[in-house]
Design an enzyme around this catalytic site. Structure first.
Site, PDB file in Angstrom:
ATOM      1  N   GLY A 229       0.716  -1.236   0.423  1.00  0.00           N
ATOM      2  CA  GLY A 229       0.532  -0.047  -0.303  1.00  0.00           C
ATOM      3  C   GLY A 229       0.713   1.333   0.587  1.00  0.00           C
ATOM      4  O   GLY A 229       2.011   1.083  -0.381  1.00  0.00           O
ATOM      5  N   GLU A 248       5.563  -2.920   0.288  1.00  0.00           N
ATOM      6  CA  GLU A 248       5.341  -2.637  -0.476  1.00  0.00           C
ATOM      7  C   GLU A 248       5.012  -1.736  -0.554  1.00  0.00           C
ATOM      8  O   GLU A 248       3.835  -1.527  -0.849  1.00  0.00           O
ATOM      9  CB  GLU A 248       5.378  -3.944  -1.657  1.00  0.00           C
ATOM     10  CG  GLU A 248       5.287  -3.366  -3.375  1.00  0.00           C
ATOM     11  CD  GLU A 248       5.582  -2.678  -3.726  1.00  0.00           C
ATOM     12  OE1 GLU A 248       5.089  -1.364  -3.747  1.00  0.00           O
ATOM     13  OE2 GLU A 248       3.519  -3.048  -4.549  1.00  0.00           O
ATOM     14  N   LEU A 249       5.979  -0.455  -0.762  1.00  0.00           N
ATOM     15  CA  LEU A 249       5.173   1.088  -0.970  1.00  0.00           C
ATOM     16  C   LEU A 249       4.879   2.211  -2.009  1.00  0.00           C
ATOM     17  O   LEU A 249       4.415   3.301  -1.742  1.00  0.00           O
ATOM     18  CB  LEU A 249       5.806   1.593   0.400  1.00  0.00           C
ATOM     19  CG  LEU A 249       5.666   0.797   1.502  1.00  0.00           C
ATOM     20  CD1 LEU A 249       6.316   1.707   2.505  1.00  0.00           C
ATOM     21  CD2 LEU A 249       4.336   0.350   2.296  1.00  0.00           C
ATOM     22  N   CYS A 284       1.521   0.135  -8.903  1.00  0.00           N
ATOM     23  CA  CYS A 284       3.111   0.521  -8.316  1.00  0.00           C
ATOM     24  C   CYS A 284       4.569   1.069  -9.178  1.00  0.00           C
ATOM     25  O   CYS A 284       5.162   2.037  -9.018  1.00  0.00           O
ATOM     26  CB  CYS A 284       3.585  -0.468  -7.029  1.00  0.00           C
ATOM     27  SG  CYS A 284       1.690  -0.502  -5.939  1.00  0.00           S
TER      28      CYS A 284
END
Length: 476
Positions: A229, A248-249, A284
């Site tokens: 997120g 996982e950003l 992403c």
């Protein structure tokens, strides 16, 4: 067709509730279905059930874990159209792209089924001196125990799969909180898991809001938190206590187009368009920053603008539509504001730049200041900026001038430049002769800097969900 109501899953079993949450069709804005909402005690019950399932899951043999995963592959394949339709409706993802995500869901579970029976250790040579004669070392990997997952809206099938499938392969009971905006795919996965012989308590899928999800972060009985997120992930890490954390950003992925690509610009443009505007840029590793050598900059810009203007936007259920809605109007309004801010600061809109509700035009800009929000932050929408560079050192510096580092791409015929990119770009991954949006589900995937820590990809997630256990044996 979607069901009228979907249950959540607590300790492998479906649970209905008087309290429900609307799930909207992201294009029409109308209620598409409803999901049951767990009560305030559900997270505690799910964690307790996962703790109780720890020993049975460890005893659940690799062949049995593989059978569960293979069952999922078969059932997902049979329900492919249903899953794609649900994804199209709840995420606003164009139907062709939704079908592609279902394919990746199936592939991720298939890879996990293969990996479930090859979680191996090694034999260590401990006889390093005379005093150690007769000593032998052996390692094996054992499941961590109960784990928790929090997943976002943009890949509500495959990002769930990248947590759930490795957990089953590793033998870890789990509690999953999918995004409130796109819970249906996860609940269908739960429905299929409930058909299997997984030990009671092996999984719970809870449609919680953020307030009631706190135990998934803070409860010490959970041994790992895996979160995908936004930057709130760092706050979750700070609250997670002693458990392992994988984050996982996201990022603001860059792509370099080298001077030697003049004869290949049509192909490069095709890939850049896909990377920048696929599923409305809500990825992403979507292409956000395009750096082209000055010798080819104008030609690339001209072709990119022409191709972008041809993209068809509209109802994602229409197979000819490439650009669907963003997840909600607030997200579109945020990015549109960044575009207008960049324009005011001297940026030039080459095409797009307009918004209607949660439909935002595919937008290309140039001359965007390096300190503009649209340059520094993660756009997470149908937006990309262009800038020229004069030499490769400058291009590397431009890519690295970011607080993020998930993946980068480079189009080049120079092996020297490709290897230098791999050496010098501060990224979790470098993709040569393709866009940074490229991902195969068995490769290590994750970033550095604000993009997170740890790696996904089935085998690498299994490693995170297991720990090494050593045995030393003295012979004689």
């Amino acid at each position: 067709m979607l069901k009228k109501n979907y249950p959540y899953y607590l300790a492998n079993r479906p649970v209905t509730s008087k309290d429900t949450m609307d799930v909207l069709d992201k294009y029409s804005g109308k209620v598409a279905t409803r999901v049951a909402v767990p009560d305030a005690k559900a997270a505690e019950k799910a964690i307790a059930a996962a703790v109780k399932a720890t020993a049975p899951m460890r005893a659940f043999k690799p062949w049995a874990r593989q059978a569960v995963l293979q069952h999922c592959v078969e059932r997902f394949s049979k329900r492919r159209d249903e899953l794609a339709e649900a994804l199209c409706i709840e995420a606003g993802k164009p139907i062709k792209d939704a079908a592609g995500e279902v394919t990746r869901l199936i592939e991720t579970f298939r890879i996990a089924a293969e990996e479930s029976v090859r979680i191996n250790g090694e034999t260590l040579n401990l006889e390093l001196a005379g005093r150690l004669d007769g000593y032998h070392g052996y390692t094996k990997r054992v499941p961590l125990g109960p784990v928790s997952f929090i997943t976002p809206f943009n890949f509500p099938l495959n990002l769930v799969a990248h947590k759930v499938a490795p957990a089953i392969a590793a033998g870890c009971p789990f509690v999953l909180k999918p995004s409130e905006k796109t819970p249906i795919g996860a609940l269908i996965i739960g429905e299929i898991l409930a058909e299997t012989d997984l030990p009671r308590g092996a999984f719970s899928i809870l449609t919680l809001d953020g307030r009631h999800a706190t135990p998934l972060v803070e409860d010490e009985r959970l041994k790992l938190l895996s979160f995908t997120g936004g930057q709130i992930g760092w706050d979750l890490k700070a609250r997670a206590g002693h458990k392992k954390v994988t984050l996982e950003l996201g990022g603001n992925a860059a792509c370099i187009v080298d001077a030697d690509q003049a004869a290949k610009l049509d192909h490069v443009v095709q890939r850049l368009i896909f990377g920048a505007f696929y599923q409305s840029g809500q990825s992403c590793i979507g292409v956000q920053r395009i750096y082209a050598h000055a010798d080819i900059y104008e030609a690339l810009k001209r072709k990119l603008v022409a191709a972008t203007k041809k993209l068809k936007a509209g109802d994602p259920k229409d197979k000819s539509v490439f650009l669907g809605p963003m997840i909600d109007e607030a997200a579109a309004e945020r990015l549109h504001g960044w575009i207008l801010e960049a324009k005011k600061a001297g940026g030039k809109i080459l095409c797009g730049g307009k918004r209607k509700g949660n439909m935002l035009d595919a937008t290309l800009m140039e001359n965007v200041p390096t300190d503009a929000t649209a340059n520094r932050k993660e756009a997470f929408g149908p937006f990309a900026l262009l800038a020229p560079f004069r030499n490769f050192d400058e291009a590397v510096a431009m890519v690295n001038d970011s607080d993020y580092g998930l993946q980068a791409g480079i189009f080049t015929d120079s092996l020297t430049h490709a290897m230098r990119a791999w050496d010098e770009l501060e990224q979790g991954g470098v993709v040569v002769n393709d866009i940074p949006s490229f991902r195969v589900d068995n490769m290590p995937y994750g970033g550095v800097k604000l993009s997170g820590l740890g790696r996904e990809g089935v085998r690498y997630a299994i490693e995170d969900m297991t720990e090494l256990r050593l045995m030393v044996m003295r012979q004689g």
